[in-house]
Scaffold this active site. Structure first.
Site, PDB file in Angstrom:
ATOM      1  N   GLU A  35     -31.247 -32.747  14.110  1.00 59.30           N
ATOM      2  CA  GLU A  35     -29.898 -32.194  14.203  1.00 59.30           C
ATOM      3  C   GLU A  35     -29.895 -30.874  13.432  1.00 59.30           C
ATOM      4  OE1 GLU A  35     -26.747 -34.694  12.696  1.00 59.30           O
ATOM      5  OE2 GLU A  35     -25.234 -33.191  13.233  1.00 59.30           O
ATOM      6  N   ARG A 261     -39.188 -44.633   7.138  1.00 61.57           N
ATOM      7  CA  ARG A 261     -38.935 -43.272   6.634  1.00 61.57           C
ATOM      8  C   ARG A 261     -39.796 -43.008   5.425  1.00 61.57           C
ATOM      9  NH1 ARG A 261     -33.789 -41.397   7.741  1.00 61.57           N
ATOM     10  NH2 ARG A 261     -33.785 -39.809   6.130  1.00 61.57           N
ATOM     11  N   LYS A 271     -30.857 -34.629   4.134  1.00 61.92           N
ATOM     12  CA  LYS A 271     -30.329 -33.278   4.319  1.00 61.92           C
ATOM     13  C   LYS A 271     -28.974 -33.117   3.645  1.00 61.92           C
ATOM     14  CE  LYS A 271     -31.202 -33.225   8.794  1.00 61.92           C
ATOM     15  NZ  LYS A 271     -31.051 -32.923  10.218  1.00 61.92           N
TER      16      LYS A 271
HETATM   17  P1  ATP Z   1     -31.325 -36.748   7.127  1.00 60.42           P
HETATM   18  O1  ATP Z   1     -30.816 -38.086   6.722  1.00 60.42           O
HETATM   19  O2  ATP Z   1     -32.170 -36.109   6.103  1.00 60.42           O
HETATM   20  O3  ATP Z   1     -30.272 -35.828   7.642  1.00 60.42           O
HETATM   21  P2  ATP Z   1     -31.865 -37.382   9.800  1.00 60.42           P
HETATM   22  O4  ATP Z   1     -32.653 -38.523  10.284  1.00 60.42           O
HETATM   23  O5  ATP Z   1     -30.401 -37.468   9.981  1.00 60.42           O
HETATM   24  O6  ATP Z   1     -32.297 -37.069   8.326  1.00 60.42           O
HETATM   25  P3  ATP Z   1     -32.552 -35.667  11.944  1.00 60.42           P
HETATM   26  O7  ATP Z   1     -32.392 -34.211  12.031  1.00 60.42           O
HETATM   27  O8  ATP Z   1     -31.725 -36.507  12.803  1.00 60.42           O
HETATM   28  O9  ATP Z   1     -32.319 -36.027  10.425  1.00 60.42           O
HETATM   29  O10 ATP Z   1     -34.073 -36.097  12.055  1.00 60.42           O
HETATM   30  C1  ATP Z   1     -34.951 -35.679  13.057  1.00 60.42           C
HETATM   31  C2  ATP Z   1     -36.084 -36.660  13.127  1.00 60.42           C
HETATM   32  O11 ATP Z   1     -36.746 -36.732  11.865  1.00 60.42           O
HETATM   33  C3  ATP Z   1     -35.599 -38.047  13.440  1.00 60.42           C
HETATM   34  O12 ATP Z   1     -36.422 -38.589  14.456  1.00 60.42           O
HETATM   35  C4  ATP Z   1     -35.736 -38.799  12.167  1.00 60.42           C
HETATM   36  O13 ATP Z   1     -36.006 -40.141  12.394  1.00 60.42           O
HETATM   37  C5  ATP Z   1     -36.895 -38.073  11.480  1.00 60.42           C
HETATM   38  N1  ATP Z   1     -36.775 -38.207  10.026  1.00 60.42           N
HETATM   39  C6  ATP Z   1     -35.743 -37.830   9.264  1.00 60.42           C
HETATM   40  N2  ATP Z   1     -35.939 -38.160   7.977  1.00 60.42           N
HETATM   41  C7  ATP Z   1     -37.151 -38.749   7.917  1.00 60.42           C
HETATM   42  C8  ATP Z   1     -37.937 -39.315   6.874  1.00 60.42           C
HETATM   43  N3  ATP Z   1     -37.505 -39.335   5.616  1.00 60.42           N
HETATM   44  N4  ATP Z   1     -39.144 -39.840   7.187  1.00 60.42           N
HETATM   45  C9  ATP Z   1     -39.589 -39.807   8.449  1.00 60.42           C
HETATM   46  N5  ATP Z   1     -38.906 -39.298   9.481  1.00 60.42           N
HETATM   47  C10 ATP Z   1     -37.695 -38.778   9.237  1.00 60.42           C
HETATM   48 MG    MG Z   2     -29.809 -37.804  12.196  1.00 59.71          MG
END
Ligand code: ATP
Ligand code: MG
Length: 553
Positions: A35, A261, A271
């Protein structure tokens, strides 16, 4: 990419191997779906290495798709930074960048299809009421009083939602699944909400936006994704992923697989929380070298190869992935060991005057003991030197091998030097050493005695002043956001950044931004991307120390 290229197996590779062997797929398509609501962090780096790495290793494809369904939080700056970070890590996506918003028309039409099949309805409950009707983990939910609206009524209301005839939040479109499901995600989840927000791609065309769960599976299917890999918190959403695709006329049905994760100790991987650090100015922007963002790690001097190696070492599984920072630093250090030229810097200078030498001298020294192809440079010597203040001890502890009053050490690439006198200021601090050299020891061992210690030094006349930024862990505890009742700001390390004025040897004068060196005995350093100027103001970031400084505490 030598060693990083050999992929360790994991459960997802086993699944892919099976799918290729059985003929279920002839090639694979994965995607990385961030995102654009912040800069990518080390957790995303893991996901990037996984998704793009699978595509590379299986000669498949990996799409970059922005999940841009939350217009208020998303921006072009974030979207651009994400593309830059993916490329910097060494990956290239298949074709054009994709956006979930590319599919807004399709998503709308699919919602109409669900309504027509009696599988979606417009609900007027307020958000509070909806929460109340949803039930709890122990208690089934209740059907909304609007659940049995006719198809005709729902079609009209949904069209009016799209046309902007209702206030934000006044209505939602929901899937009609099962309010008694043990999985709360299946209790008639929202598919569309009304939100008058300007979107970075579609502008003001839409006032209704599709929900993530609904958007994601359809986007995957429209792109022909074969393996949709996400983190474990989406495991409970998988039945909804499958429900949506099972009930729509789309031929492709990707399979979702979840892995755990990455959590990296002494930092945070969210984020939202990283954004708080940026907006509260606790750090200097998203790419502050203390940040676990990809751009922060880059600015600090981490290499893409090192980060990919880290991803390989931590592996991919479904069990907890709380990783010691030493694993990251070990991977970075190993890469830098082989690629970084070695030079001398003095970061905590103590003046040394050589009383029995006049003039100046330069000697040739290699940039790397194992890599003659890195070339060499001239190392200067003159009567006025600086050494590291902590290489001198007036009262040496047991086993001290460095300089002390009356003792001798070898100056690296130069003479054996004895300290004859320590000069102190009024407060009793040593401010200068008066020393003499053994003229017979240039590149030769002294006669009749052994000198064990070797220290580095710089000739004041030849050295250049430099700003040197030393980084320590950003938080004082391993899991700063583990306790919901304590603000993670409480655990910020007030000493995470120390800026010192030191000296570097002239060989680095024209280094471009993002040039990496080993400063002998001190660590790996990288010229700052933003503030360093080749031939001008020299600014170095300490990337990592030479030895592990994490596991001891
Ligand atoms: P955040 O909670 O930091 O905003 P998010 O999952 O909402 O993370 P996205 O932009 O949706 O952020 O993530 C893009 C991809 O990265 C998704 O497929 C997500 O599963 C993966 N991802 C995000 N954080 C992690 C993590 N800590 N370890 C492994 N993969 C991750
Ligand atoms: Mg997300």
């Amino acid at each position: 990419m030598s060693s990083t290229h050999v992929a360790a197996s994991n459960f997802i590779r086993t699944i892919i191997d099976g799918d290729l062997a059985s003929g279920r797929h002839s090639s694979i398509v994965t995607r990385f779906p961030p995102e654009p609501n912040g800069y990518l962090h080390v957790g995303h780096a893991k996901s990037i290495c996984l998704n793009f790495g699978l595509a590379r290793d299986y000669q498949g494809k990996c799409n970059l798709r922005f999940d841009d369904t939350n217009p208020e939080k998303e921006s072009e700056e974030y979207a651009l930074s994400i593309q830059e970070d993916v490329r910097w890590l060494g990956f290239e996506w298949n074709g054009e960048v994709h956006w979930a918003s590319d599919y807004f028309d399709d998503l709308y039409n699919f919602a109409v299809e669900l309504i027509n099949k009696g599988l979606a309805y417009v609900d007027d409950l307020t958000p509070e009421e909806m929460r109340e009707y949803r039930g709890t983990l122990k208690e089934a939910g209740r059907n909304s009083p609007y659940r049995d609206r006719t198809v005709t009524e729902n079609l009209a209301l949904f069209a009016h939602m799209k046309a902007g005839e209702f206030a934000d939040g006044a209505k939602v479109l929901r899937a009609k699944i099962d309010m008694a499901s043990s999985n709360i995600n299946m209790r008639d989840p929202a598919l569309y909400r009304i939100r008058r927000a300007h979107h970075i791609r579609t502008g003001d065309k839409w006032c209704i936006y599709p929900m993530y769960d609904y958007t994601h599976c359809i986007s995957d299917a429209l792109e022909g994704i074969t393996h949709s890999i996400c983190t474990l918190e989406f495991e409970d959403h998988r039945p909804l992923y499958d429900w949506v695709l099972d009930n729509l006329s789309i031929a492709c049905h990707p399979r979702q697989y979840e892995f755990s994760r990455l959590e990296l100790q002494y930092t945070i991987t969210s984020k939202r929380k990283l954004l708080q650090l940026v907006t509260s100015k606790r750090v200097n922007g998203w790419d502050d070298p203390r940040m676990p963002t990809i751009s922060g790690m880059r600015r600090r001097g981490y290499t893409p190869e090192g980060i990919r190696e880290f991803a390989k070492r931590i592996g991919v599984s479904r069990s907890g992935n709380n990783v010691d920072m030493a694993v990251m630093e070990g991977a970075i250090r190993e890469d830098l060991e082989a690629i970084a030229p070695r030079v001398v810097a003095v970061i905590n200078p103590l003046k040394v005057t050589i009383t029995n030498y006049e003039g100046a001298l330069t000697r040739e020294a290699d940039f790397h003991p194992q890599h003659p192809e890195f070339g060499s440079r001239q190392v200067a010597f003159c009567p006025e030197l600086v050494i590291e203040a902590d290489d001198f001890a007036e009262v040496p502890p047991d086993g001290w091998k460095r300089l002390t009053l009356g003792g001798e050490i070898r100056l690296r690439h130069s003479y054996v030097m004895r300290c004859d006198e320590a000069i102190k200021d009024a407060a009793g601090n040593v401010v200068e050493l008066r020393c003499s050299i053994d003229h017979a020891t240039l590149g030769k061992n002294p006669e009749g005695r052994k000198v064990k210690g070797v220290i580095h030094f710089l000739s004041v006349e030849h050295a250049l002043p430099a700003e040197i930024r030393l980084y320590d862990r950003l938080f004082t505890v391993a899991e700063p956001d583990a306790d919901k009742d304590v603000d993670f700001f409480t655990y910020l390390n007030p000493e995470s950044l120390t800026v010192v004025q030191g000296y570097v040897e002239a060989a680095v004068q024209d280094a471009a931004p993002e040039t990496r060196y080993q400063f002998e005995r001190l660590g790996y350093f990288c010229t700052d991307r933003r503030d360093h100027q080749a031939g001008g103001k020299l600014v170095f970031n300490r990337t990592v120390t030479l030895k592990d400084s994490w596991t001891k505490s």
